[in-house]
Design a protein around this motif. Structure first.
Motif, PDB file in Angstrom:
ATOM      1  N   LYS A 226      46.840  36.802  48.900  1.00 58.07           N
ATOM      2  CA  LYS A 226      45.860  37.634  49.592  1.00 58.07           C
ATOM      3  C   LYS A 226      46.553  38.588  50.567  1.00 58.07           C
ATOM      4  CE  LYS A 226      41.861  35.934  50.687  1.00 58.07           C
ATOM      5  NZ  LYS A 226      40.780  35.120  51.291  1.00 58.07           N
ATOM      6  N   GLY A 227      47.569  38.116  51.247  1.00 54.43           N
ATOM      7  CA  GLY A 227      48.285  38.976  52.184  1.00 54.43           C
ATOM      8  C   GLY A 227      48.962  40.141  51.484  1.00 54.43           C
ATOM      9  N   ALA A 228      49.610  39.868  50.333  1.00 50.62           N
ATOM     10  CA  ALA A 228      50.299  40.927  49.589  1.00 50.62           C
ATOM     11  C   ALA A 228      49.308  41.967  49.066  1.00 50.62           C
ATOM     12  CB  ALA A 228      51.094  40.322  48.433  1.00 50.62           C
ATOM     13  N   LEU A 229      48.166  41.491  48.515  1.00 49.50           N
ATOM     14  CA  LEU A 229      47.191  42.424  47.953  1.00 49.50           C
ATOM     15  C   LEU A 229      46.463  43.201  49.044  1.00 49.50           C
ATOM     16  CD1 LEU A 229      45.716  40.379  44.960  1.00 49.50           C
ATOM     17  CD2 LEU A 229      47.500  42.129  44.951  1.00 49.50           C
ATOM     18  N   ASN A 230      46.214  42.561  50.186  1.00 52.26           N
ATOM     19  CA  ASN A 230      45.592  43.284  51.296  1.00 52.26           C
ATOM     20  C   ASN A 230      46.483  44.424  51.773  1.00 52.26           C
ATOM     21  OD1 ASN A 230      43.220  41.806  51.405  1.00 52.26           O
ATOM     22  ND2 ASN A 230      44.008  40.323  52.880  1.00 52.26           N
ATOM     23  N   GLU A 231      47.775  44.149  51.874  1.00 52.97           N
ATOM     24  CA  GLU A 231      48.712  45.184  52.293  1.00 52.97           C
ATOM     25  C   GLU A 231      48.792  46.298  51.248  1.00 52.97           C
ATOM     26  OE1 GLU A 231      51.399  47.356  54.503  1.00 52.97           O
ATOM     27  OE2 GLU A 231      50.092  45.682  55.079  1.00 52.97           O
ATOM     28  N   PHE A 232      48.762  45.918  49.983  1.00 48.80           N
ATOM     29  CA  PHE A 232      48.822  46.895  48.892  1.00 48.80           C
ATOM     30  C   PHE A 232      47.642  47.855  48.942  1.00 48.80           C
ATOM     31  CE2 PHE A 232      47.018  47.584  44.559  1.00 48.80           C
ATOM     32  CZ  PHE A 232      47.825  48.647  44.202  1.00 48.80           C
ATOM     33  N   VAL A 233      46.413  47.336  49.018  1.00 51.20           N
ATOM     34  CA  VAL A 233      45.240  48.222  48.979  1.00 51.20           C
ATOM     35  C   VAL A 233      45.160  49.085  50.234  1.00 51.20           C
ATOM     36  CG1 VAL A 233      43.970  46.658  47.464  1.00 51.20           C
ATOM     37  CG2 VAL A 233      43.674  46.457  49.927  1.00 51.20           C
ATOM     38  N   ARG A 234      45.626  48.568  51.373  1.00 46.91           N
ATOM     39  CA  ARG A 234      45.608  49.390  52.586  1.00 46.91           C
ATOM     40  C   ARG A 234      46.547  50.588  52.446  1.00 46.91           C
ATOM     41  NH1 ARG A 234      44.938  44.412  55.632  1.00 46.91           N
ATOM     42  NH2 ARG A 234      47.208  44.167  55.763  1.00 46.91           N
ATOM     43  N   GLN A 235      47.707  50.365  51.826  1.00 43.83           N
ATOM     44  CA  GLN A 235      48.642  51.471  51.644  1.00 43.83           C
ATOM     45  C   GLN A 235      48.179  52.452  50.572  1.00 43.83           C
ATOM     46  OE1 GLN A 235      52.908  50.930  51.680  1.00 43.83           O
ATOM     47  NE2 GLN A 235      52.727  48.834  52.461  1.00 43.83           N
ATOM     48  N   LYS A 242      39.042  47.240  52.869  1.00 47.68           N
ATOM     49  CA  LYS A 242      38.915  45.791  52.898  1.00 47.68           C
ATOM     50  C   LYS A 242      38.886  45.245  51.472  1.00 47.68           C
ATOM     51  CE  LYS A 242      36.286  45.796  57.234  1.00 47.68           C
ATOM     52  NZ  LYS A 242      35.011  45.410  57.906  1.00 47.68           N
ATOM     53  N   THR A 243      39.182  43.964  51.330  1.00 52.72           N
ATOM     54  CA  THR A 243      39.184  43.323  50.014  1.00 52.72           C
ATOM     55  C   THR A 243      38.156  42.198  49.959  1.00 52.72           C
ATOM     56  OG1 THR A 243      40.926  41.793  50.695  1.00 52.72           O
ATOM     57  CG2 THR A 243      41.616  43.829  49.598  1.00 52.72           C
ATOM     58  N   LYS A 244      37.723  41.896  48.755  1.00 52.30           N
ATOM     59  CA  LYS A 244      36.820  40.772  48.511  1.00 52.30           C
ATOM     60  C   LYS A 244      37.303  40.028  47.272  1.00 52.30           C
ATOM     61  CE  LYS A 244      32.660  41.625  46.953  1.00 52.30           C
ATOM     62  NZ  LYS A 244      31.232  42.035  46.917  1.00 52.30           N
ATOM     63  N   PHE A 245      37.556  38.742  47.394  1.00 51.80           N
ATOM     64  CA  PHE A 245      38.022  37.924  46.284  1.00 51.80           C
ATOM     65  C   PHE A 245      36.842  37.131  45.715  1.00 51.80           C
ATOM     66  CE2 PHE A 245      41.809  39.116  48.394  1.00 51.80           C
ATOM     67  CZ  PHE A 245      42.885  38.911  47.542  1.00 51.80           C
ATOM     68  N   ARG A 246      36.528  37.372  44.433  1.00 52.10           N
ATOM     69  CA  ARG A 246      35.443  36.658  43.765  1.00 52.10           C
ATOM     70  C   ARG A 246      36.015  35.670  42.748  1.00 52.10           C
ATOM     71  NH1 ARG A 246      33.402  39.605  40.403  1.00 52.10           N
ATOM     72  NH2 ARG A 246      34.550  41.581  40.637  1.00 52.10           N
ATOM     73  N   PRO A 247      35.530  34.441  42.709  1.00 47.60           N
ATOM     74  CA  PRO A 247      36.029  33.464  41.736  1.00 47.60           C
ATOM     75  C   PRO A 247      35.875  33.963  40.312  1.00 47.60           C
ATOM     76  CG  PRO A 247      34.658  32.397  43.379  1.00 47.60           C
ATOM     77  CD  PRO A 247      34.506  33.868  43.589  1.00 47.60           C
ATOM     78  N   HIS A 248      36.864  33.680  39.498  1.00 46.71           N
ATOM     79  CA  HIS A 248      36.843  34.109  38.091  1.00 46.71           C
ATOM     80  C   HIS A 248      37.600  33.082  37.264  1.00 46.71           C
ATOM     81  CE1 HIS A 248      35.860  37.288  35.255  1.00 46.71           C
ATOM     82  NE2 HIS A 248      37.066  37.132  34.701  1.00 46.71           N
ATOM     83  N   ASN A 249      37.711  33.342  35.978  1.00 48.15           N
ATOM     84  CA  ASN A 249      38.436  32.422  35.095  1.00 48.15           C
ATOM     85  C   ASN A 249      39.418  33.193  34.226  1.00 48.15           C
ATOM     86  OD1 ASN A 249      39.125  30.046  33.567  1.00 48.15           O
ATOM     87  ND2 ASN A 249      37.808  30.831  31.936  1.00 48.15           N
ATOM     88  N   PHE A 250      40.700  32.936  34.416  1.00 53.34           N
ATOM     89  CA  PHE A 250      41.752  33.431  33.538  1.00 53.34           C
ATOM     90  C   PHE A 250      42.537  32.228  33.040  1.00 53.34           C
ATOM     91  CE2 PHE A 250      41.437  37.014  36.707  1.00 53.34           C
ATOM     92  CZ  PHE A 250      40.862  37.937  35.844  1.00 53.34           C
ATOM     93  N   PRO A 251      42.944  32.209  31.766  1.00 57.11           N
ATOM     94  CA  PRO A 251      43.675  31.037  31.257  1.00 57.11           C
ATOM     95  C   PRO A 251      45.060  30.854  31.882  1.00 57.11           C
ATOM     96  CG  PRO A 251      43.599  32.782  29.603  1.00 57.11           C
ATOM     97  CD  PRO A 251      42.674  33.202  30.708  1.00 57.11           C
ATOM     98  N   PHE A 252      45.634  31.922  32.434  1.00 58.60           N
ATOM     99  CA  PHE A 252      47.008  31.847  32.934  1.00 58.60           C
ATOM    100  C   PHE A 252      47.096  31.626  34.439  1.00 58.60           C
ATOM    101  CE2 PHE A 252      45.699  35.955  31.205  1.00 58.60           C
ATOM    102  CZ  PHE A 252      45.394  36.654  32.363  1.00 58.60           C
ATOM    103  N   THR A 253      45.972  31.622  35.137  1.00 60.28           N
ATOM    104  CA  THR A 253      45.981  31.345  36.582  1.00 60.28           C
ATOM    105  C   THR A 253      44.899  30.332  36.936  1.00 60.28           C
ATOM    106  OG1 THR A 253      44.553  33.282  36.933  1.00 60.28           O
ATOM    107  CG2 THR A 253      46.923  33.569  37.313  1.00 60.28           C
ATOM    108  N   GLU A 254      45.149  29.546  37.986  1.00 62.15           N
ATOM    109  CA  GLU A 254      44.182  28.551  38.471  1.00 62.15           C
ATOM    110  C   GLU A 254      44.526  28.179  39.922  1.00 62.15           C
ATOM    111  OE1 GLU A 254      41.025  26.303  38.874  1.00 62.15           O
ATOM    112  OE2 GLU A 254      41.407  27.456  37.044  1.00 62.15           O
ATOM    113  N   PRO A 255      43.687  28.513  40.889  1.00 62.79           N
ATOM    114  CA  PRO A 255      42.430  29.248  40.755  1.00 62.79           C
ATOM    115  C   PRO A 255      42.651  30.738  40.472  1.00 62.79           C
ATOM    116  CG  PRO A 255      42.927  28.893  43.062  1.00 62.79           C
ATOM    117  CD  PRO A 255      43.974  28.129  42.289  1.00 62.79           C
TER     118      PRO A 255
END
Length: 339
Positions: A226-235, A242-255
């Motif tokens: 979250k810290g890396a992506l927050n910094e990315f979108v701000r730049q 601001k960012t919003k993380f919504r739960p999702h389902n990918f086979p290669f990541t958990e959560p």
């Protein structure tokens, strides 16, 4: 014989004087001075002359040959000078004429976005990794924990070359190759082209661009993602984003999560760009699934990590308010010169 030599000289000099081209003068040289030339033919009769006559005729022949040679050489120089002057006249440069406008090219909007994203993440310590566009089924699906019945494996979604090879559908295989060949810690981004069996329309293209990121190490957490992506979108979109993380389902990541950002057009108030919602989805992310780590020979009990991926074309469309993805690939300079 002497008279014949004098006549040859007079005739040769007259013809040489009338020449205006190099090939004409060369023909005369062969005609009079060549091995089978007129002077040579006359000198073949020297054997019939008396002992006293030979030196006299020999001297006259040499004088005639010398005069013809000098005339030919002089004429050649004259013709060269004439041709040079004519060429200079043809190539004359008028320095008073206006110069031609020199048009400098510029980067394609997709390249601009890729460069900007690379700049942001390399500033955070990420390295850029590359991989082949023709991939194995294992690297593209199996190693990423995709089940055998996953819809993306279907021939209606993926370009297969044979049972084992395909055009990569994502740049995730670069993550697999890196994890298989590198001992953690790992911190990379993987930009590149991808291919899916999509019919071209305003939002779909069979060829598109992605940038994925991967971090593997000891005690890597979701907070770091979250810290890396927050910094990315701000730049990328501005300090107030601001960012919003919504739960999702990918086979290669958990959560797993879908990541939204506040609309950079209306700042979250709601507009046509964000369809009145105030938020825009830009990428997917999550913690690397333990099965993916195992498939790459990495111990999930010791190491953890996060991954994310975004569509470069979508980012470009959002940032530059482009309403049709096909415009990015039609090479219309009237469109491209806006960016």
């Amino acid at each position: 014989m002497k008279d014949q030599l004098i006549n040859i000289k007079d005739s040769a000099l007259a013809q040489i004087n009338e020449c205006v081209k190099m090939d004409e003068i060369e023909s005369l040289r062969v005609k009079y001075l060549g091995k089978k030339g007129e002077i040579t033919d006359i000198l073949k009769g020297m054997g019939k002359l008396s002992k006293d006559e030979r030196p006299v005729i020999g001297k006259v022949a040499n004088e005639v040959r010398s005069e013809i040679e000098e005339a030919i050489a002089s004429k050649k120089e004259g013709i060269k000078a004439i041709e040079k002057n004519a060429k200079l006249q043809e190539e004359v440069l008028d320095v008073t004429m206006p110069g031609k406008e020199f048009k400098v090219g510029k980067k394609h909007p997709i390249t601009q976005i890729i460069d900007e994203v690379k700049y942001i993440f390399t500033g955070m310590g990420f390295k850029v990794a590359q991989g082949p566009e023709i991939e194995t089924v294992f690297n593209n699906f199996d190693a990423l924990n995709a089940p055998k019945n996953h819809p993306s494996r279907d021939t209606s979604d993926t370009f297969y070359i044979d049972d084992n090879l395909l055009l990569r559908t994502q740049t995730s295989p670069v993550q697999i190759r890196t994890m298989k060949s590198t001992t953690p810690p790992i911190k990379i981004i993987a930009p590149g082209r991808c291919f899916r069996f999509d019919a071209p329309d305003a939002t779909h293209s069979p060829m598109f661009h992605q940038i994925e990121g991967l971090v593997i190490g000891e005690h890597v957490t979701m907070a770091e993602l979250k810290g890396a992506l927050n910094e990315f979108v701000r730049q990328l979109f501005g300090e107030s984003t601001k960012t919003k993380f919504r739960p999702h389902n990918f086979p290669f990541t958990e959560p797993s999560a879908e990541v939204d950002v506040t609309c950079f057009k209306c700042k979250g108030e709601g507009c046509s760009v964000c369809k009145g919602e105030g938020w825009i989805e830009i990428l997917g992310a999550g913690m690397v699934h333990p099965n993916v780590l195992r498939n790459c020979g990495i111990d999930p009990e010791k190491y953890s990590g996060f991954a994310f991926g975004m569509g470069v074309d979508r980012i470009a469309m959002l940032k530059y308010e482009i309403d049709d993805i096909r415009l990015l690939f039609e090479n219309d300079m009237r469109f491209l010169n806006q960016f």
